[in-house]
Design a protein around this motif. Sequence first.
Motif, PDB file in Angstrom:
ATOM      1  N   PRO A  32       0.832  -1.207   0.000  1.00  0.00           N
ATOM      2  CA  PRO A  32       0.000   0.000   0.000  1.00  0.00           C
ATOM      3  C   PRO A  32       0.870   1.262   0.000  1.00  0.00           C
ATOM      4  O   PRO A  32       1.888   1.313   0.674  1.00  0.00           O
ATOM      5  N   GLN A  33       0.452   2.239  -0.757  1.00  0.00           N
ATOM      6  CA  GLN A  33       1.184   3.493  -0.886  1.00  0.00           C
ATOM      7  C   GLN A  33       0.222   4.655  -0.669  1.00  0.00           C
ATOM      8  O   GLN A  33      -0.966   4.537  -0.972  1.00  0.00           O
ATOM      9  N   PRO A  34       0.710   5.779  -0.202  1.00  0.00           N
ATOM     10  CA  PRO A  34      -0.167   6.941  -0.040  1.00  0.00           C
ATOM     11  C   PRO A  34      -0.532   7.562  -1.391  1.00  0.00           C
ATOM     12  O   PRO A  34       0.206   7.422  -2.379  1.00  0.00           O
ATOM     13  N   GLU A  35      -1.677   8.214  -1.414  1.00  0.00           N
ATOM     14  CA  GLU A  35      -2.071   8.944  -2.626  1.00  0.00           C
ATOM     15  C   GLU A  35      -0.996   9.966  -2.962  1.00  0.00           C
ATOM     16  O   GLU A  35      -0.369  10.531  -2.076  1.00  0.00           O
ATOM     17  N   GLY A  36      -0.766  10.170  -4.244  1.00  0.00           N
ATOM     18  CA  GLY A  36       0.273  11.088  -4.705  1.00  0.00           C
ATOM     19  C   GLY A  36       1.586  10.400  -5.021  1.00  0.00           C
ATOM     20  O   GLY A  36       2.460  10.981  -5.663  1.00  0.00           O
ATOM     21  N   THR A  37       1.742   9.154  -4.579  1.00  0.00           N
ATOM     22  CA  THR A  37       2.969   8.396  -4.845  1.00  0.00           C
ATOM     23  C   THR A  37       3.082   8.104  -6.337  1.00  0.00           C
ATOM     24  O   THR A  37       2.096   7.812  -7.009  1.00  0.00           O
ATOM     25  N   TRP A  38       4.298   8.153  -6.849  1.00  0.00           N
ATOM     26  CA  TRP A  38       4.597   7.749  -8.228  1.00  0.00           C
ATOM     27  C   TRP A  38       5.060   6.297  -8.216  1.00  0.00           C
ATOM     28  O   TRP A  38       5.869   5.908  -7.369  1.00  0.00           O
ATOM     29  N   VAL A  39       4.544   5.513  -9.153  1.00  0.00           N
ATOM     30  CA  VAL A  39       4.971   4.127  -9.318  1.00  0.00           C
ATOM     31  C   VAL A  39       5.300   3.890 -10.781  1.00  0.00           C
ATOM     32  O   VAL A  39       4.857   4.623 -11.659  1.00  0.00           O
ATOM     33  N   LEU A  40       6.084   2.858 -11.029  1.00  0.00           N
ATOM     34  CA  LEU A  40       6.368   2.424 -12.385  1.00  0.00           C
ATOM     35  C   LEU A  40       5.453   1.231 -12.644  1.00  0.00           C
ATOM     36  O   LEU A  40       5.570   0.193 -11.991  1.00  0.00           O
ATOM     37  N   GLY A  41       4.504   1.411 -13.551  1.00  0.00           N
ATOM     38  CA  GLY A  41       3.489   0.396 -13.804  1.00  0.00           C
ATOM     39  C   GLY A  41       3.761  -0.407 -15.061  1.00  0.00           C
ATOM     40  O   GLY A  41       4.173   0.130 -16.083  1.00  0.00           O
ATOM     41  N   PHE A  42       3.549  -1.703 -14.949  1.00  0.00           N
ATOM     42  CA  PHE A  42       3.680  -2.633 -16.062  1.00  0.00           C
ATOM     43  C   PHE A  42       2.396  -3.447 -16.135  1.00  0.00           C
ATOM     44  O   PHE A  42       2.090  -4.191 -15.194  1.00  0.00           O
ATOM     45  N   LEU A  43       1.640  -3.293 -17.214  1.00  0.00           N
ATOM     46  CA  LEU A  43       0.430  -4.086 -17.431  1.00  0.00           C
ATOM     47  C   LEU A  43      -0.494  -4.086 -16.220  1.00  0.00           C
ATOM     48  O   LEU A  43      -0.980  -5.119 -15.779  1.00  0.00           O
ATOM     49  N   GLY A  44      -0.741  -2.918 -15.648  1.00  0.00           N
ATOM     50  CA  GLY A  44      -1.673  -2.782 -14.545  1.00  0.00           C
ATOM     51  C   GLY A  44      -1.128  -3.121 -13.177  1.00  0.00           C
ATOM     52  O   GLY A  44      -1.874  -3.149 -12.198  1.00  0.00           O
ATOM     53  N   THR A  45       0.175  -3.368 -13.078  1.00  0.00           N
ATOM     54  CA  THR A  45       0.797  -3.705 -11.799  1.00  0.00           C
ATOM     55  C   THR A  45       1.954  -2.757 -11.526  1.00  0.00           C
ATOM     56  O   THR A  45       2.809  -2.553 -12.385  1.00  0.00           O
ATOM     57  N   ALA A  46       1.990  -2.198 -10.330  1.00  0.00           N
ATOM     58  CA  ALA A  46       3.119  -1.364  -9.930  1.00  0.00           C
ATOM     59  C   ALA A  46       4.284  -2.273  -9.579  1.00  0.00           C
ATOM     60  O   ALA A  46       4.153  -3.179  -8.772  1.00  0.00           O
ATOM     61  N   ARG A  47       5.424  -2.053 -10.220  1.00  0.00           N
ATOM     62  CA  ARG A  47       6.609  -2.868  -9.949  1.00  0.00           C
ATOM     63  C   ARG A  47       7.621  -2.159  -9.079  1.00  0.00           C
ATOM     64  O   ARG A  47       8.488  -2.782  -8.489  1.00  0.00           O
ATOM     65  N   ALA A  48       7.535  -0.820  -9.022  1.00  0.00           N
ATOM     66  CA  ALA A  48       8.504  -0.053  -8.236  1.00  0.00           C
ATOM     67  C   ALA A  48       7.898   1.284  -7.845  1.00  0.00           C
ATOM     68  O   ALA A  48       7.096   1.848  -8.596  1.00  0.00           O
ATOM     69  N   VAL A  49       8.291   1.777  -6.698  1.00  0.00           N
ATOM     70  CA  VAL A  49       7.953   3.133  -6.281  1.00  0.00           C
ATOM     71  C   VAL A  49       9.086   4.025  -6.767  1.00  0.00           C
ATOM     72  O   VAL A  49      10.266   3.700  -6.579  1.00  0.00           O
ATOM     73  N   ILE A  50       8.749   5.123  -7.429  1.00  0.00           N
ATOM     74  CA  ILE A  50       9.755   6.043  -7.966  1.00  0.00           C
ATOM     75  C   ILE A  50       9.444   7.452  -7.474  1.00  0.00           C
ATOM     76  O   ILE A  50       8.345   7.722  -6.995  1.00  0.00           O
ATOM     77  N   ASP A  51      10.420   8.339  -7.612  1.00  0.00           N
ATOM     78  CA  ASP A  51      10.161   9.724  -7.220  1.00  0.00           C
ATOM     79  C   ASP A  51       9.706  10.523  -8.437  1.00  0.00           C
ATOM     80  O   ASP A  51       9.748  10.045  -9.571  1.00  0.00           O
ATOM     81  N   ALA A  52       9.255  11.745  -8.191  1.00  0.00           N
ATOM     82  CA  ALA A  52       8.704  12.589  -9.258  1.00  0.00           C
ATOM     83  C   ALA A  52       9.738  12.883 -10.341  1.00  0.00           C
ATOM     84  O   ALA A  52       9.398  12.941 -11.531  1.00  0.00           O
ATOM     85  N   GLU A  53      11.003  13.060  -9.948  1.00  0.00           N
ATOM     86  CA  GLU A  53      12.041  13.348 -10.942  1.00  0.00           C
ATOM     87  C   GLU A  53      12.240  12.169 -11.891  1.00  0.00           C
ATOM     88  O   GLU A  53      12.330  12.335 -13.103  1.00  0.00           O
ATOM     89  N   GLU A  54      12.306  10.949 -11.334  1.00  0.00           N
ATOM     90  CA  GLU A  54      12.453   9.768 -12.176  1.00  0.00           C
ATOM     91  C   GLU A  54      11.229   9.592 -13.067  1.00  0.00           C
ATOM     92  O   GLU A  54      11.359   9.243 -14.240  1.00  0.00           O
ATOM     93  N   ALA A  55      10.034   9.848 -12.530  1.00  0.00           N
ATOM     94  CA  ALA A  55       8.813   9.758 -13.331  1.00  0.00           C
ATOM     95  C   ALA A  55       8.885  10.718 -14.517  1.00  0.00           C
ATOM     96  O   ALA A  55       8.537  10.361 -15.646  1.00  0.00           O
ATOM     97  N   HIS A  56       9.380  11.929 -14.255  1.00  0.00           N
ATOM     98  CA  HIS A  56       9.510  12.925 -15.324  1.00  0.00           C
ATOM     99  C   HIS A  56      10.496  12.459 -16.398  1.00  0.00           C
ATOM    100  O   HIS A  56      10.222  12.580 -17.602  1.00  0.00           O
TER     101      HIS A  56
END
Length: 103
Positions: A32-56
């Motif tokens: 479970p993650q808090p709202e606002g968290t960035w994740v790296l999603g693959f086919l509907g599944t979060a595989r990693a929690v990432i920060d906003a800079e990496e998401a960008h």
Amino acid sequence: MCVGIPLQLTKVVGTNALAHDGSQIDLSLVGPQPEGTWVLGFLGTARAVIDAEEAHLIAKALDGLRDVMTGGDGGDAFADIDARGPQLPPHLQAALDAGRITG
């Protein structure tokens, strides 16, 4: 090939989440993650929690790939990689440093 997409969680209920793009995301692999968290999603599944800079950076690279696939030059989508040069994954760098493989 499966491509990871950066997704920001907007609603979380246990291990299920809704992302900013409206997609449903299973959080079983990252917990479970808090709202606002960035994740790296693959086919509907979060595989990693990432920060906003990496998401960008990932989103920028995906935009660059789309540009190249439609005949563009990709712009500066990979400037961060160009600036640092090629890097081996840590396990391969360690093997190279130990002389177990050759470059």
